[in-house]
Structure formats: structure tokens, C-alpha cells
Motif scaffolding. Sequence first.
Motif, PDB file in Angstrom:
ATOM      1  N   ASP A 132      77.080  54.146  71.810  1.00  0.00           N
ATOM      2  CA  ASP A 132      78.245  53.914  72.661  1.00  0.00           C
ATOM      3  C   ASP A 132      78.107  52.643  73.492  1.00  0.00           C
ATOM      4  O   ASP A 132      79.084  51.962  73.775  1.00  0.00           O
ATOM      5  CB  ASP A 132      78.438  55.112  73.596  1.00  0.00           C
ATOM      6  CG  ASP A 132      78.767  56.377  72.810  1.00  0.00           C
ATOM      7  OD1 ASP A 132      79.219  56.246  71.656  1.00  0.00           O
ATOM      8  OD2 ASP A 132      78.549  57.489  73.335  1.00  0.00           O
ATOM      9  N   HIS A 133      76.902  52.348  73.887  1.00  0.00           N
ATOM     10  CA  HIS A 133      76.674  51.177  74.734  1.00  0.00           C
ATOM     11  C   HIS A 133      76.003  50.046  73.959  1.00  0.00           C
ATOM     12  O   HIS A 133      75.423  49.139  74.568  1.00  0.00           O
ATOM     13  CB  HIS A 133      75.806  51.578  75.936  1.00  0.00           C
ATOM     14  CG  HIS A 133      76.366  52.732  76.703  1.00  0.00           C
ATOM     15  ND1 HIS A 133      77.412  52.612  77.590  1.00  0.00           N
ATOM     16  CD2 HIS A 133      76.055  54.056  76.690  1.00  0.00           C
ATOM     17  CE1 HIS A 133      77.706  53.797  78.109  1.00  0.00           C
ATOM     18  NE2 HIS A 133      76.896  54.701  77.573  1.00  0.00           N
ATOM     19  N   THR A 190      80.418  57.665  68.678  1.00  0.00           N
ATOM     20  CA  THR A 190      80.809  56.329  68.205  1.00  0.00           C
ATOM     21  C   THR A 190      80.039  55.922  66.961  1.00  0.00           C
ATOM     22  O   THR A 190      80.586  55.244  66.084  1.00  0.00           O
ATOM     23  CB  THR A 190      80.546  55.310  69.323  1.00  0.00           C
ATOM     24  OG1 THR A 190      81.143  55.775  70.523  1.00  0.00           O
ATOM     25  CG2 THR A 190      81.126  53.961  68.972  1.00  0.00           C
ATOM     26  N   SER A 192      78.950  65.083  74.672  1.00  0.00           N
ATOM     27  CA  SER A 192      80.187  65.119  75.464  1.00  0.00           C
ATOM     28  C   SER A 192      79.927  65.772  76.811  1.00  0.00           C
ATOM     29  O   SER A 192      79.496  65.113  77.745  1.00  0.00           O
ATOM     30  CB  SER A 192      81.279  65.869  74.689  1.00  0.00           C
ATOM     31  OG  SER A 192      80.821  67.174  74.383  1.00  0.00           O
ATOM     32  N   SER A 214      83.827  61.721  69.806  1.00  0.00           N
ATOM     33  CA  SER A 214      83.117  60.968  70.843  1.00  0.00           C
ATOM     34  C   SER A 214      81.843  60.297  70.327  1.00  0.00           C
ATOM     35  O   SER A 214      81.233  59.518  71.057  1.00  0.00           O
ATOM     36  CB  SER A 214      82.759  61.916  72.003  1.00  0.00           C
ATOM     37  OG  SER A 214      81.885  62.926  71.535  1.00  0.00           O
ATOM     38  N   ASP A 233      69.993  59.786  74.041  1.00  0.00           N
ATOM     39  CA  ASP A 233      70.389  59.005  72.869  1.00  0.00           C
ATOM     40  C   ASP A 233      69.935  59.738  71.606  1.00  0.00           C
ATOM     41  O   ASP A 233      68.761  60.105  71.486  1.00  0.00           O
ATOM     42  CB  ASP A 233      69.759  57.608  72.898  1.00  0.00           C
ATOM     43  CG  ASP A 233      70.498  56.684  73.849  1.00  0.00           C
ATOM     44  OD1 ASP A 233      71.692  56.934  74.116  1.00  0.00           O
ATOM     45  OD2 ASP A 233      69.882  55.712  74.327  1.00  0.00           O
TER      46      ASP A 233
END
Lengths: 249, 176
Positions: free
Chosen positions: A232-233, B76, A190, B74, B154
Amino acid sequence: MNKAHPTGPSHPTGPSHPTGPSHGEQLLRWNRGELSAEEEQAFLEEDNRLQEQFDAPPVDAHSVESSRAVSDDALRNLNGLNEALQQALLPSEQELPTEELWARIQTGIRQSVQPGPDNVVELHSTRRKVILRWVPAASGLAMAAAAMFVLVHFDGESTVEDSVGISASTPPVATPPVATPLVEGAALGSAQEPTHEEAPAAVAAGSPQDGTTVEEVDFGHHAGTVFAVAGDHGQPLAVVWLSDEEELL
Amino acid sequence: MKHWIKCSPTNTAVPTLVASAVFMVFSASTLAAAQPGNGSPPVNASPRATAHTGEVVVILAKEEAGTVDPTLASMTALRRPPFDSFRSLSRLSRSEIQLGVGQEQDVLLPNGRRVRLKLEQVLPNGKLRIRASINRPDKKDYLPLLQVVATPGDPFFVVGQSHQGGTLIVGIKVTP
């Protein structure tokens, strides 16, 4: 005066009767004319019999007739078989247009192998030059591209340490420090997560090269698996799922 | 209709092939000269002294109905299979780490094991080669070795340790 031998000089002279005068003695007597009419008749019959035995084995008339009949039957059977085959094959043979078929085939072959003005395309000299010039050039470019790919691939495997001259024998830290847990705060990824703009251009956000991948894993004595979940991507994030039979606390 | 192509012999093919070969050799040598380690520094080269930061997040996941820690919202990946089978997620700890190339650092887990992390290499493309292990001190009782190539920022996950009726999810990531 000697009489001519009825069977010639090759007539056997061996004894034909174990008892009495031999055929040779009788022959001598017959030549000297000493045989009576009955003895001469008997001598001639005996001589004739010996001649037949010498020249050929005795032939049974019945066996000759039997074999002849068998041969006639076999010949008739063969003739019948021949006629049956001819009757069976004749219709199909008559239906096959053999000559016509072969003629058409040969005509077609002759027509196909003879190039004429209708089926010949004249390659213009300019086009031929272009093709002959660019086909090898394109091949060379393709090979150069392949070489580039290989070099770039090996580039990804080399290390920075190699490039900056740091040897692999760098002594490791003897006692690794133990990180202390932080207070409750920002979640993973975050506030402190760097934006993808900060990442190197080679691993721009959302590119297929993003994410994490497992190179090597040792599950020890546990059963485990490796898979990936989407980040996320959409980048793959490596997950190592390892069973744990022992709960320590 | 069959077409026949008439081509007369020409002497243009051989020089073109030679030119192509020369071009190919030139391209390969140029590319080889441009590689890191052959004189030119890499774009993303990091000196050994540069420390990379990161974090290790330990999550207790349970299949029983419960709450999801808002600090994990957050992430995912935790909402996707198979993590979505956990209906209760609570963050037990978050540890910040700093790793230089070749350095190791341990992170304590709530079950007594330790996560040992080592930044093995920074690849020229910017990715990080990280070694990890999870064991009790001086033992190899769980995960002896895990080597990952990670894009900075990542995370990767180690899941499966039993703890307090649930399953531990250990998320690890290293940033530039």
C-alpha cells in the motif's frame, strides 16, 4: 767455389721427379758447377716451379679476372642502391625542421619547469593551517561514521533474545495448535491491521525498510521463484511462487 | 597555466591526526556501549511471553473471468502484476494466529496441506523473523522452508498450489 742457391736455403730438397736425379742431387751438382748448360737451364726452371708451388698455389688468371669483375659489379650495385636511398630520403630530410623542432621542444620544457611569479600561488598561512587541521579531522569523522554504520548494521542482525538473555535452547512447542478459520469478515489488513503509527519508530510507514523480504527458501522438488510486489505504501512485499503439479483435492 | 603550491612543513598535522584517532575510538566505544545486549535494553525489545497476533488468508485465484471478493479490495498487492492476471479472486478462509517467540502454529489449507508458522525472532528494529512451511502432515511435499523478515503488519505471499482449477494465494502477516 759454391754458387748461391737461387731460392735460398729454405728451398725444398725433396724429389720432384720419381725417375732420374733428384732436385737435391741436381742442387749439389749445380753448386759444384757440374751441370751442363741444358741441365742447368732445366734445373733452374724446375727450381722456379717448385718455389712457386711452395710459396702460393697456382693462380688462374681467368678466375682472378672473373672475381674482379664480380666485385666491380657488386660495387656498382651498392653505389646505385646508395644513390637511390639518398634520393628517396633527401626530400623528407630537407622538409623536416629537425633543429627547429628540437629547439622549440627544449625551450618549452625550460619554460614549463621554471616557476615564476606568474604561475606560483602563494598559499597563505591561515589557509594552510585550516587545511592541514581539518583534512585529518574530516578523515577521522569519516572513519567514525563508517564505524557507526558497521555497528548499526550489526545491530540489525542481533536478536532480542540475545539482549534479554533468553537462550536459543528454549524448547519448542511439541504440538502446534491448529488455528480455526474465522467467519467471513474483515479482509486481510483492514480492521485488525495495525496502523503504521503503532509500528516501531524504526520502521515508520513508507520507509524503505518496510515490507517483507525472504531470507531463506527451500523449494523442495518444485520449481519456484521469489519476487516482490509493492504494498500500500510502496513497500516491497515478498512473494514466493511455487509450482504444484499435484492437486490434492 | 600550471600552478605551484608552496607549503612549508608544519607541526599541526600530527596532533590533529592524534585527536582524530582519539575521537574515532571514543565514538566507536560509545556506540558499542549503546548497543542492545551490552547493558542497555533495546527500544523494541519484546519479552518472550508477548504473543504476536496475525492472520493467514487463503485466496483462490483463477484466470477465468469472474468476481473479486470485496473483502480483498483493500489488498493493493493483489491488483498489481502478476496478480492482476487473475480475474477471479475468492477468499476461501481467514485464520487468526497467535505466535510467541519460538512458538509454532499450524493453519489448515483447503487442499489438505498445512501452513506451519513459527516466530523465530523479534529483531531489535522491530521486524519479525518468521519461518513458514506448507506441507501435508508429516511430509515435505510442497514448501519445506521459507524464512522471512517482515515488518509487523506487512504480509508476504505463497502462491502456486493448484486447487479446484485455480491457484491458491496464501497471504500471511504478523502484527505486533
